[in-house]
Design a protein around this motif. Structure first.
Motif, PDB file in Angstrom:
ATOM      1  N   GLU A 152       0.829  -1.204   0.000  1.00  0.00           N
ATOM      2  CA  GLU A 152       0.000   0.000   0.000  1.00  0.00           C
ATOM      3  C   GLU A 152       0.865   1.257   0.000  1.00  0.00           C
ATOM      4  N   MET A 153       1.986   1.222   0.705  1.00  0.00           N
ATOM      5  CA  MET A 153       2.891   2.363   0.718  1.00  0.00           C
ATOM      6  C   MET A 153       3.352   2.673  -0.703  1.00  0.00           C
ATOM      7  N   ARG A 154       3.673   1.630  -1.456  1.00  0.00           N
ATOM      8  CA  ARG A 154       4.138   1.833  -2.830  1.00  0.00           C
ATOM      9  C   ARG A 154       3.037   2.458  -3.685  1.00  0.00           C
ATOM     10  N   LYS A 155       1.808   2.010  -3.509  1.00  0.00           N
ATOM     11  CA  LYS A 155       0.694   2.564  -4.288  1.00  0.00           C
ATOM     12  C   LYS A 155       0.549   4.065  -4.046  1.00  0.00           C
ATOM     13  N   PHE A 156       0.601   4.463  -2.779  1.00  0.00           N
ATOM     14  CA  PHE A 156       0.415   5.882  -2.471  1.00  0.00           C
ATOM     15  C   PHE A 156       1.642   6.709  -2.815  1.00  0.00           C
ATOM     16  N   LEU A 157       2.808   6.099  -2.784  1.00  0.00           N
ATOM     17  CA  LEU A 157       4.010   6.801  -3.230  1.00  0.00           C
ATOM     18  C   LEU A 157       3.914   7.058  -4.727  1.00  0.00           C
ATOM     19  N   GLN A 170       1.895   9.850  -5.440  1.00  0.00           N
ATOM     20  CA  GLN A 170       2.501  11.018  -4.800  1.00  0.00           C
ATOM     21  C   GLN A 170       1.598  11.601  -3.718  1.00  0.00           C
ATOM     22  N   ASP A 171       0.902  10.703  -3.019  1.00  0.00           N
ATOM     23  CA  ASP A 171       0.088  11.096  -1.868  1.00  0.00           C
ATOM     24  C   ASP A 171       0.942  10.863  -0.630  1.00  0.00           C
ATOM     25  N   MET A 172       1.771  11.858  -0.322  1.00  0.00           N
ATOM     26  CA  MET A 172       2.763  11.688   0.733  1.00  0.00           C
ATOM     27  C   MET A 172       2.141  11.633   2.121  1.00  0.00           C
ATOM     28  N   GLU A 173       0.990  12.254   2.291  1.00  0.00           N
ATOM     29  CA  GLU A 173       0.335  12.206   3.595  1.00  0.00           C
ATOM     30  C   GLU A 173      -0.078  10.768   3.943  1.00  0.00           C
ATOM     31  N   LEU A 174      -0.737  10.097   2.994  1.00  0.00           N
ATOM     32  CA  LEU A 174      -1.126   8.705   3.245  1.00  0.00           C
ATOM     33  C   LEU A 174       0.093   7.784   3.276  1.00  0.00           C
ATOM     34  N   PHE A 175       1.093   8.076   2.452  1.00  0.00           N
ATOM     35  CA  PHE A 175       2.323   7.287   2.470  1.00  0.00           C
ATOM     36  C   PHE A 175       2.943   7.315   3.868  1.00  0.00           C
ATOM     37  N   HIS A 176       3.043   8.498   4.463  1.00  0.00           N
ATOM     38  CA  HIS A 176       3.634   8.611   5.798  1.00  0.00           C
ATOM     39  C   HIS A 176       2.766   7.938   6.862  1.00  0.00           C
ATOM     40  N   GLU A 177       1.453   8.029   6.713  1.00  0.00           N
ATOM     41  CA  GLU A 177       0.564   7.350   7.665  1.00  0.00           C
ATOM     42  C   GLU A 177       0.767   5.838   7.600  1.00  0.00           C
ATOM     43  N   LEU A 178       0.861   5.301   6.380  1.00  0.00           N
ATOM     44  CA  LEU A 178       1.104   3.865   6.227  1.00  0.00           C
ATOM     45  C   LEU A 178       2.480   3.482   6.766  1.00  0.00           C
ATOM     46  N   MET A 179       3.463   4.347   6.569  1.00  0.00           N
ATOM     47  CA  MET A 179       4.796   4.079   7.093  1.00  0.00           C
ATOM     48  C   MET A 179       4.763   4.014   8.622  1.00  0.00           C
ATOM     49  N   ASN A 180       4.008   4.919   9.251  1.00  0.00           N
ATOM     50  CA  ASN A 180       3.865   4.887  10.704  1.00  0.00           C
ATOM     51  C   ASN A 180       3.155   3.614  11.161  1.00  0.00           C
ATOM     52  N   GLN A 181       2.128   3.207  10.437  1.00  0.00           N
ATOM     53  CA  GLN A 181       1.427   1.966  10.766  1.00  0.00           C
ATOM     54  C   GLN A 181       2.370   0.768  10.644  1.00  0.00           C
ATOM     55  N   ARG A 182       3.200   0.792   9.606  1.00  0.00           N
ATOM     56  CA  ARG A 182       4.140  -0.311   9.401  1.00  0.00           C
ATOM     57  C   ARG A 182       5.184  -0.353  10.512  1.00  0.00           C
ATOM     58  N   GLU A 183       5.603   0.814  10.998  1.00  0.00           N
ATOM     59  CA  GLU A 183       6.547   0.853  12.121  1.00  0.00           C
ATOM     60  C   GLU A 183       5.906   0.267  13.381  1.00  0.00           C
ATOM     61  N   ARG A 184       4.635   0.594  13.604  1.00  0.00           N
ATOM     62  CA  ARG A 184       3.926   0.008  14.758  1.00  0.00           C
ATOM     63  C   ARG A 184       3.780  -1.505  14.590  1.00  0.00           C
ATOM     64  N   MET A 185       3.550  -1.941  13.355  1.00  0.00           N
ATOM     65  CA  MET A 185       3.446  -3.374  13.068  1.00  0.00           C
ATOM     66  C   MET A 185       4.782  -4.057  13.368  1.00  0.00           C
ATOM     67  N   GLN A 186       5.875  -3.406  13.026  1.00  0.00           N
ATOM     68  CA  GLN A 186       7.208  -3.954  13.307  1.00  0.00           C
ATOM     69  C   GLN A 186       7.401  -4.154  14.808  1.00  0.00           C
ATOM     70  N   PHE A 233      10.879   5.220  -3.982  1.00  0.00           N
ATOM     71  CA  PHE A 233      11.078   6.353  -3.072  1.00  0.00           C
ATOM     72  C   PHE A 233      12.246   7.215  -3.533  1.00  0.00           C
ATOM     73  N   GLN A 234      13.347   6.573  -3.903  1.00  0.00           N
ATOM     74  CA  GLN A 234      14.518   7.333  -4.359  1.00  0.00           C
ATOM     75  C   GLN A 234      14.201   8.121  -5.627  1.00  0.00           C
ATOM     76  N   ALA A 235      13.452   7.507  -6.551  1.00  0.00           N
ATOM     77  CA  ALA A 235      13.081   8.205  -7.780  1.00  0.00           C
ATOM     78  C   ALA A 235      12.174   9.395  -7.469  1.00  0.00           C
ATOM     79  N   THR A 236      11.211   9.195  -6.585  1.00  0.00           N
ATOM     80  CA  THR A 236      10.292  10.270  -6.205  1.00  0.00           C
ATOM     81  C   THR A 236      11.052  11.390  -5.505  1.00  0.00           C
TER      82      THR A 236
END
Length: 110
Positions: free
Chosen positions: A19-24, A27-43, A78-81
């Motif tokens: 899902e992070m890749r889809k939102f990246l 270029q929906d960075m707000e949702l990308f960051h929210e998913l990244m935070n969720q993934r960190e909590r999952m970790q 991410f690097q390309a973006t």
């Protein structure tokens, strides 16, 4: 609340990564960051949950390999973006005149 097994936690982690890749890509960075935070909590949940040998099982190895592949794709995107955004920022700076010294202006000293 029912505790999730390591298998379900890792599947959720993979889902969030995809899902992070889809939102990246959108270029929906707000949702990308929210998913990244969720993934960190999952970790954190994964680290706190006993593994019970899942990572070493054939299914676990396959799932972790898929996650690694998705992570590599995600990092490439991410690097390309990031490079594209950096370039756009640099171009905007040039056109707006920000942080620019006059090139053709001469200070004549007599």
């Amino acid at each position: 609340m029912t505790e999730k097994t390591p298998q379900l936690l890792w599947r959720d982690y993979l889902f969030l990564t995809k899902e992070m890749r889809k939102f990246l890509d959108k270029q929906d960075m707000e949702l990308f960051h929210e998913l990244m935070n969720q993934r960190e909590r999952m970790q954190t949940l994964i680290e706190e949950t006993p593994d019970n040998g899942f990572k070493n099982s054939p299914e676990g190895k396959k799932l972790l390999s898929e996650i690694q592949g998705e992570n590599q794709i995600l990092m490439g995107h991410f690097q390309a973006t990031h490079s594209k955004a950096k370039h756009h920022h640099q171009v905007a700076e040039v056109y707006s005149g920000g942080n620019r010294q006059p090139v053709n202006h001469r200070n004549w000293v007599r």
